[in-house]
Design a protein around this motif. Structure first.
Motif, mmCIF file in Angstrom:
data_model
loop_
_atom_site.group_PDB
_atom_site.id
_atom_site.type_symbol
_atom_site.label_atom_id
_atom_site.label_comp_id
_atom_site.label_asym_id
_atom_site.label_seq_id
_atom_site.Cartn_x
_atom_site.Cartn_y
_atom_site.Cartn_z
ATOM 1 N N SER A 189 0.826 -1.211 0.000
ATOM 2 C CA SER A 189 0.000 0.000 0.000
ATOM 3 C C SER A 189 0.856 1.255 0.000
ATOM 4 O O SER A 189 0.580 2.222 -0.702
ATOM 5 N N ILE A 203 2.373 1.709 -3.450
ATOM 6 C CA ILE A 203 1.372 2.235 -4.382
ATOM 7 C C ILE A 203 1.237 3.738 -4.181
ATOM 8 O O ILE A 203 1.197 4.509 -5.145
ATOM 9 N N HIS A 206 4.250 5.536 -5.645
ATOM 10 C CA HIS A 206 4.174 5.577 -7.111
ATOM 11 C C HIS A 206 3.161 6.619 -7.576
ATOM 12 O O HIS A 206 3.409 7.357 -8.533
#
Length: 106
Positions: free
Chosen positions: A60, A63, A66
């Motif tokens: 998580s 992510i 990113h």
């Protein structure tokens, strides 16, 4: 159930949902379904089973990193403004996780 919105189309024809504040509503208070599709109606007094969000795990957090890198890149290229408004997000472990770049209180 509340705020059920029927104004969206399938990709690639889908448009942003025109809400800009958390207290705005655009949908309807019920789901439209043909009576031939209903096989049963069950009433209950059981409370909702809202599960608590999990603590952000490594995936998580990656992510989130990113996504923030992507926004930074798009701002630098001039395709997004620094305000990033409006952004829409779902609800869940990732959407509700604290920002990995947020300043910490020391």
């Amino acid at each position: 159930m509340h705020d059920i919105y029927y104004g969206s189309a399938l990709p690639p024809d889908r448009k942003p949902i025109p809400l800009t504040a958390p207290n705005e509503r655009i949908g309807e208070p019920c789901l439209h379904v043909g009576s031939t599709k209903v096989v049963a109606v069950i009433t209950t007094d059981a409370p909702d089973r809202n599960s608590p969000f999990s603590a952000p795990d490594i995936a998580s957090r990656q992510i989130a990193v990113h996504l923030l890198d992507f926004f930074d890149h798009e701002i630098k290229r001039g395709r997004l403004t620094g305000k990033l408004l409006p952004l829409q997000s779902g609800v869940g472990d990732i959407a509700n996780a604290p920002c990995p770049r947020a300043p910490t209180k020391d």
